[in-house]
Design a protein around this motif. Structure first.
Motif, short mmCIF file in Angstrom:
data_model
loop_
_atom_site.label_atom_id
_atom_site.label_comp_id
_atom_site.label_asym_id
_atom_site.label_seq_id
_atom_site.Cartn_x
_atom_site.Cartn_y
_atom_site.Cartn_z
N ASP A 1 10.30 71.27 40.34
CA ASP A 1 11.62 71.88 40.51
C ASP A 1 12.61 71.37 39.49
OD1 ASP A 1 11.15 73.41 43.08
OD2 ASP A 1 10.63 71.39 43.73
N ARG B 1 18.01 78.54 38.87
CA ARG B 1 17.83 77.90 40.17
C ARG B 1 18.92 76.86 40.41
NH1 ARG B 1 12.81 75.42 41.79
NH2 ARG B 1 13.41 76.22 43.85
N THR C 1 19.56 75.23 43.68
CA THR C 1 19.39 74.87 45.08
C THR C 1 20.10 73.54 45.37
OG1 THR C 1 17.38 73.56 44.79
CG2 THR C 1 17.11 75.95 44.98
#
Length: 291
Positions: free
Chosen positions: A140, A270, A272
């Protein structure tokens, strides 16, 4: 028109091999079946992607464009599948990539204090895959060593550190306390010259454009083995040399070489909470200049 990802995978294999036979072996399918799939893809696109003649298989302009776009698209598809499977497990998970020699513990400790319910996974990366693991979803966020291809990524600098040259015990230069690039110009570099541009610019000018082939080296341990046997030299970050110590390899400072830059990287689209919390934790704990 919906693109068939399987056909795209077949295309990328042929484009990388530029040979239908080798691509078919790599994909474990029959060559005639592969040829049919490529023709079907060309019909879907309304364009020829390969120029097939007696010279071999070459990419057309359309094929070059398709390859440029297909590789990240397939990586995104793999990332999607991985993230959906992780989400289905019900436990928030953050996978952190890191390059050899980099200690991640201070950042993960702060992160888990903020996200105690998160499952943290660590993934050791290499020069070859430190970007790939982000694009295909294996990681990630990753602590990378620059330079990297930054297209599609968010990159935040952390710190710089010196680089050293690894020499075998008994080498004449090991009697010195430090060396310069000119001292190393006649040595065989066990890396892509572009990874050490200072050496490349001096050594290739002295030698001309010819240099011995460098074997594909994917791990630090492989470099150390080759250096120890006298096959050549390697330039690595100081922390890597300190972590992978061995009695038959000597690290020496290089006076006129730029430091290695370490940074955080993640896919730009991304954002998050887990990624953002780790970015903050790593910036707080690792983002300090190092001597």
């Amino acid at each position: 028109m919906d693109l068939d990802l399987r056909k795209l995978r077949y295309f990328v294999a042929v484009a990388e091999e530029l040979h239908f036979g080798r691509a078919a072996e790599r994909l474990h399918i029959a060559q005639p079946a592969l040829s049919r799939q490529i023709r079907s893809l060309e019909e879907d696109l309304g364009a020829e992607v390969f120029d097939r003649d007696r010279r071999g298989t070459l990419l057309t302009a359309a094929g070059e464009q398709l390859l440029e776009d297909a590789v990240p698209l397939l990586a995104s598809a793999r990332a999607l599948v991985r993230r959906v499977k992780l989400a289905a497990q019900g436990t928030p998970t953050l996978t952190i990539g890191f390059m050899p020699g980099i200690t991640v513990t201070p950042a993960t400790a702060v992160f888990t204090g903020r996200q105690p319910s998160a499952n943290v996974r660590l993934l050791r990366t290499t020069w070859d895959d430190q970007v790939e693991v982000l694009l295909d979803g294996r990681a990630d966020v990753s602590i990378v060593r620059l330079p990297i291809e930054q297209h599609g990524l968010e990159v935040r600098p952390l710190f710089q550190e010196p680089r050293v040259v690894l020499l075998p015990v008994g080498h004449l230069l090991t009697e010195r306390t430090s060396v310069s690039i000119s001292d190393l110009a006649s040595e065989h570099l066990l890396q892509d010259p572009n990874a050490v541009p200072e050496w490349r610019d001096v050594a290739l000018e002295l030698r001309g454009r010819r240099r011995p082939e460098v074997p594909a080296i994917h791990q630090v341990e492989e470099k150390l083995e080759l250096v120890a046997t006298g096959a050549g030299i390697a330039v690595v970050p100081l922390s890597t040399a300190n972590f992978y110590t061995r009695p038959d390899v000597v690290p020496l400072p290089v006076e006129d070489i730029r430091p290695n830059e370490v940074a955080l990287a993640w896919v730009a689209s991304r954002h998050t909470p887990l990624i953002q919390d780790f970015v903050e934790a790593a910036t707080e704990t690792l983002g300090r200049p190092r001597a």
